[in-house]
Motif scaffolding. Sequence first.
Motif, PDB file in Angstrom:
ATOM      1  N   LYS A   1     189.595  74.853  45.343  1.00 15.25           N
ATOM      2  CA  LYS A   1     190.227  75.271  44.084  1.00 15.25           C
ATOM      3  C   LYS A   1     189.244  76.013  43.186  1.00 15.25           C
ATOM      4  N   SER A   2     189.795  76.805  42.280  1.00 15.52           N
ATOM      5  CA  SER A   2     188.935  77.469  41.294  1.00 15.52           C
ATOM      6  C   SER A   2     188.503  76.442  40.254  1.00 15.52           C
TER       7      SER A   2
ATOM      8  N   ASP B   1     184.317  80.541  35.634  1.00 11.43           N
ATOM      9  CA  ASP B   1     185.308  79.516  35.991  1.00 11.43           C
ATOM     10  C   ASP B   1     186.414  80.065  36.881  1.00 11.43           C
ATOM     11  N   ASP B   2     186.463  81.378  37.043  1.00 12.78           N
ATOM     12  CA  ASP B   2     187.476  81.964  37.929  1.00 12.78           C
ATOM     13  C   ASP B   2     187.094  81.817  39.405  1.00 12.78           C
ATOM     14  N   GLN B   3     185.866  81.510  39.637  1.00  9.53           N
ATOM     15  CA  GLN B   3     185.394  81.392  41.025  1.00  9.53           C
ATOM     16  C   GLN B   3     185.790  80.042  41.625  1.00  9.53           C
ATOM     17  N   GLN B   4     185.872  80.047  42.956  1.00  6.99           N
ATOM     18  CA  GLN B   4     186.140  78.780  43.638  1.00  6.99           C
ATOM     19  C   GLN B   4     184.933  77.856  43.495  1.00  6.99           C
ATOM     20  N   TRP B   5     185.239  76.599  43.345  1.00  4.34           N
ATOM     21  CA  TRP B   5     184.188  75.591  43.180  1.00  4.34           C
ATOM     22  C   TRP B   5     183.209  75.620  44.356  1.00  4.34           C
TER      23      TRP B   5
END
Length: 488
Positions: A111-112, A152-156
């Motif tokens: 998830k992002s 925060d738009d990036q995947q974890w």
Amino acid sequence: MLLFNKKIIFQIRRYSHSNVHLKILQDAFGLAVPEANKFLRNIRQTNTDKFSGCIKMCRNLGFSDEEILEYPGLLNGPPMILEQHFMTLEEGGFHTITPYILLKYRKFFSKSIKDLKTDHLIKKEVNVAKSFASYFDPQPDANVMNYDEFTDDQQWRDVHYRLLKMYLKWRLQATSEEIDLLFRIHHMVHNKSVRLLCENIHLALEVGLTLRRIVKSGYILHSYPKYTKEVLRDFHNIAGGDLKKAILGCPKLFMVSPKNYAKIYGILKEHNISDETIRNQLNIFQLSPQTVKYRLEEIENTPELNILKHNVNFLKLVVHHQRAKSRLSFLQELQMKCLPLSILSQDKPIDTHVRNGMDINKLKDVLALLKSLLGKDPKHFEKSLRRHPFHLAVPLQRIEDTFDCLVKMKFQSDAICKVVSILLYPRSTIKAALKEVRSNPILGRCVTSQFQKLNLVLYTIEKKHHFTGNGVWLDSSNDITTNSTNKD
């Protein structure tokens, strides 16, 4: 029919595991049999140690018994993976890690960061990149990490992945290409907990591995530090050897679990392998216990290899088993009878050995066998043995066969040791000469000791060959085969 039998065996094993699992559940949670059986329908784990280990690990992570029973899937994997996933989630800013989150690790991993914060799994004020980085030990130089490139738009998982690559490039003093290759080959590093990763590097350096060696042997990074610490504490002197020194030559030993060290050592002892032989080849522990057991059993059923069992380098035949089998087959096709352990096990080409027609043993192989048979240090017989011109040309199997024959005829090892060259001769030749000696009434009265008798037998054999040593070849082609079925 074969498939049917395999199915039956599988069902028997599964039934056996289920019974053990049932007992574990009853002891751990106090479940009644019907409840335990219902729970087991969701369990794929067949390894009882891992099953009980997962229960213990879940409790260590703070989960209640009710939570564990609600999520049986937690007990289907290795305990160390549960711990690693929990630690990684913790490092990445998850403020509460429930059994459900841990069980669905991959789902949340993908998830992002924005979605994870929306779901209140990570607090809004948390900077995930800095959260991960706070666990690096030692902390990298200030210019290594650029936290502004993470959003925060990036995947974890992408943040975790990129931070690991940046850190390892700095920590291991490697190039970007080397780190890319490391991650491409060793996929397990992708999901590694930052703390476990740093601890592995620390332990590897403590053992004496260099940064360059760690880069080249990337599998070191996905070891389990708790196992490594336990191994270095409890098995550092296994079989009287220096495990740290062995790890420098074979870094895979760094990854072996304490249980496997104990199992393999037990298997070797069951097969009467001496500590001297074990410490001479500590990289035997890089194999699985099942592999070691299978290869030892296969060697025992291969006389040409089993005869080398008392050689201190014998375990090379286990470590390099496929090579040894292949070379044995090749040399036998060439009708070579003397098969040195070094030729069978080493990775050096055997072209020279074959081209020169060198059908002879290595002296150390002969001495190792005689030391085992006679129970004497080679210093007691080596000089005498070397006087014989063909002391390296007789197959080891025949030497052992002759020794067994003499022992069966009640000759003592001390007497044989004093006339050690007698072991180079075929049993049929020795029996014929002994019969000749016994039939001579004059010699019969003169000979009073076993030593004298064996000397006289040797004299009788070689007299016919003008003392050239050629008596070793007489009737030798089928001597072992003929007499193995008709020993008297």
